[in-house]
Design an enzyme around this catalytic site. Structure first.
Site, short mmCIF file in Angstrom:
data_model
loop_
_atom_site.label_atom_id
_atom_site.label_comp_id
_atom_site.label_asym_id
_atom_site.label_seq_id
_atom_site.Cartn_x
_atom_site.Cartn_y
_atom_site.Cartn_z
N LYS A 1 0.78 4.53 7.08
CA LYS A 1 0.04 5.30 6.08
C LYS A 1 0.45 6.77 6.15
CE LYS A 1 -2.76 2.00 4.55
NZ LYS A 1 -1.93 0.91 5.10
N SER B 1 0.80 -1.22 0.00
CA SER B 1 0.00 0.00 0.00
C SER B 1 0.84 1.27 0.00
CB SER B 1 -0.96 0.02 1.20
OG SER B 1 -0.28 0.34 2.37
#
EC number: 3.4.21.88
Length: 204
Positions: free
Chosen positions: A163, A126
């Site tokens: 993230k 990701s």
């Protein structure tokens, strides 16, 4: 033994010393190949075995990067052992392993000074558009705050994920760096920042 073989062993020995002094840890076999101009890892292993028989180095076959110089003292630049705390999923969060799995020695020249650091193993894709790949070791600075746009380790229901952080009007957005993945949108009180990215270590 031929002179060329002996010369190559001396070159390898000196390269190992230089790498320990410069980086604080010994080179991998592939790094030795590149450093001394050999294409075969088996050739390097052969030279290392001969250096070991001569009492110039010592190796631990069960661990990578454990070449120790025996004949003369080497004082590496100031080092710190960073704890490796487990695995962080760069994708679907998984339960973090809180106990220390290992430690990683690194020169203080390559990390922020006077910071409380730990490392986490990256699993997933990701964050690939930020250059963070599956299998990387992320160096994390412990902190409970972050600015918009910083890459953070966020704790969500006792799970951690890596993230990019954005605090928006009524929620927190944890943005993956992968155009094929959607952001994670959370209420402010359902996410905690436990650290922010300070660096990445990758083995080739």
């Amino acid at each position: 033994m031929s002179r060329s073989s002996e010369d190559k062993q001396i070159e390898i020995y000196e390269f190992i010393k230089e790498q320990i002094i410069e980086k604080g840890y010994p080179p991998s076999v592939r790094e030795i190949c590149k450093g001394v101009g050999l294409s075969s890892t088996s050739s390097v292993h052969g030279h290392l075995s001969k250096l070991e028989k001569k009492g110039l180095i010592r190796r631990d076959s069960t661990k990578p990067r454990t070449i120790e110089i025996l004949k003369e003292p080497i004082v590496p630049k100031e080092m710190v052992n960073i704890p490796i705390l487990g695995k962080v999923t760069a994708g679907t969060p998984i339960l973090a392993v809180e106990n220390i799995e290992d430690t990683f020695p690194i020169s203080l020249n390559f990390i922020p000074s006077n910071k409380d650091l730990f490392m986490l193993k990256i699993s997933g894709e990701s964050m690939i558009d930020a250059g963070i790949l599956d299998g990387d070791l992320a160096i994390i600075e412990k902190t409970n705050t972050a600015k918009n746009g910083e890459i953070v380790v966020a704790l969500i229901d006792n799970e951690v994920t890596l993230k990019r952080f954005f605090k928006e009007d009524k929620h927190i957005r944890l943005q993956p760096e992968n155009k094929n993945m959607d952001p994670i949108i959370l209420e402010d009180d359902s996410v905690s920042i436990v650290g922010k990215l300070a660096g990445i270590f990758r083995r080739y």
